[in-house]
Design an enzyme around this catalytic site. Structure first.
Site, short mmCIF file in Angstrom:
data_model
loop_
_atom_site.label_atom_id
_atom_site.label_comp_id
_atom_site.label_asym_id
_atom_site.label_seq_id
_atom_site.Cartn_x
_atom_site.Cartn_y
_atom_site.Cartn_z
N CYS A 76 0.83 -1.21 0.00
CA CYS A 76 0.00 0.00 0.00
C CYS A 76 0.87 1.27 0.00
O CYS A 76 1.52 1.53 -1.00
CB CYS A 76 -0.99 -0.06 1.16
SG CYS A 76 -2.42 0.98 0.87
N HIS A 165 -3.38 -5.03 1.78
CA HIS A 165 -2.69 -5.24 3.06
C HIS A 165 -2.57 -6.73 3.37
O HIS A 165 -3.42 -7.28 4.08
CB HIS A 165 -3.44 -4.53 4.19
CG HIS A 165 -3.27 -3.05 4.16
ND1 HIS A 165 -2.33 -2.40 4.93
CD2 HIS A 165 -3.88 -2.10 3.44
CE1 HIS A 165 -2.37 -1.10 4.69
NE2 HIS A 165 -3.32 -0.89 3.78
N GLU A 167 -0.77 -8.15 5.40
CA GLU A 167 -0.45 -8.39 6.82
C GLU A 167 -1.73 -8.48 7.66
O GLU A 167 -1.67 -8.84 8.83
CB GLU A 167 0.48 -7.29 7.35
CG GLU A 167 -0.16 -5.94 7.62
CD GLU A 167 -0.44 -5.12 6.36
OE1 GLU A 167 -0.28 -5.65 5.24
OE2 GLU A 167 -0.83 -3.95 6.50
N1 GLN Z 1 -3.35 6.25 0.65
C1 GLN Z 1 -2.28 6.09 1.55
C2 GLN Z 1 -1.08 6.85 1.06
O1 GLN Z 1 -0.83 7.00 -0.11
C3 GLN Z 1 -1.91 4.64 1.70
C4 GLN Z 1 -2.95 3.91 2.49
C5 GLN Z 1 -2.44 2.66 3.11
O2 GLN Z 1 -1.26 2.38 3.18
N2 GLN Z 1 -3.36 1.91 3.65
O3 GLN Z 1 -0.35 7.28 1.91
#
Ligand code: GLN
Length: 188
Positions: A76, A165, A167
């Site tokens: 992410c 995610h 994890e």
């Molecule tokens: N949208 C977030 C960002 O770009 C990432 C969200 C996440 O890691 N769950 O910082």
């Protein structure tokens, strides 16, 4: 196995690594990278993490770590930080994964969702929280899984990235894949 521990989902990654029988080492400064065989850049808030990387002087050491061929998993916000470029809400990225990340491409926190991905891992349940989309993939980037046609899990050499995610939940296969990329004691 190092986990970048500036902000974000550090503990959840550490728990998965422990379940797989490896040791999670928090990385907060350059010398924490010494002797690590692989590294995870967790999800969280990429703006906050990037400010931390700047403050701690970690951009160059992390880039060197990845370019040395050691396995790296970005999830992410971690995937955003690996990207060649970030298309909106610009953050400075490491530029080691040949694609463009579009931050918060699915909406806000309330638009979080889970979906089963199509691809290399059967029945892979993906949890998306303000996830980025990955675009303009370079020729060296392999798509391992997609949701609604969008790449959600990619690989470029020893670099893995997910927009979800892994994890969270009980599926350890993404982390297992990272561990499998660590060369054995014989270098094999
Ligand atoms: N949208 C977030 C960002 O770009 C990432 C969200 C996440 O890691 N769950 O910082």
């Amino acid at each position: 196995m190092g986990v970048l521990a500036i902000q974000g989902d550090v503990e959840a990654h550490a728990r998965v690594i422990a379940r797989l029988g490896a040791e999670a080492v928090p990385v907060r400064r350059e010398k924490d990278l010494d002797g690590l065989d692989a590294l995870i850049l967790p999800g969280g808030e990429s703006t906050t993490i990037s400010k931390g990387l700047e403050r701690l002087g970690l951009y160059e050491p992390l880039e060197a770590f990845a370019r040395s061929g050691k396995p790296v998993l970005g999830t992410c916000a971690g995937a955003v930080l690996l990207a060649r470029a970030v298309e909106n809400h610009a953050v400075r990225s490491l530029g080691i994964l040949d694609l463009v990340a579009v931050r918060n491409a699915y909406g806000t926190q309330v638009d979080s969702f889970s979906a089963i991905a199509e691809g290399a891992l059967e029945d892979l349940e993906c949890i998306f929280i303000r996830a980025p989309r990955l675009r303009r993939l370079g020729p060296g980037v392999e798509v391992l899984a997609r949701v609604d046609g969008w790449p959600v899990f990619v690989r470029q050499g020893a670099i893995l990235a997910t927009t979800f995610h892994p994890e969270l939940g009980d599926d350890l296969r993404v982390h297992e894949m990272l561990l499998c990329l660590v060369p054995g004691p014989e270098g094999g």
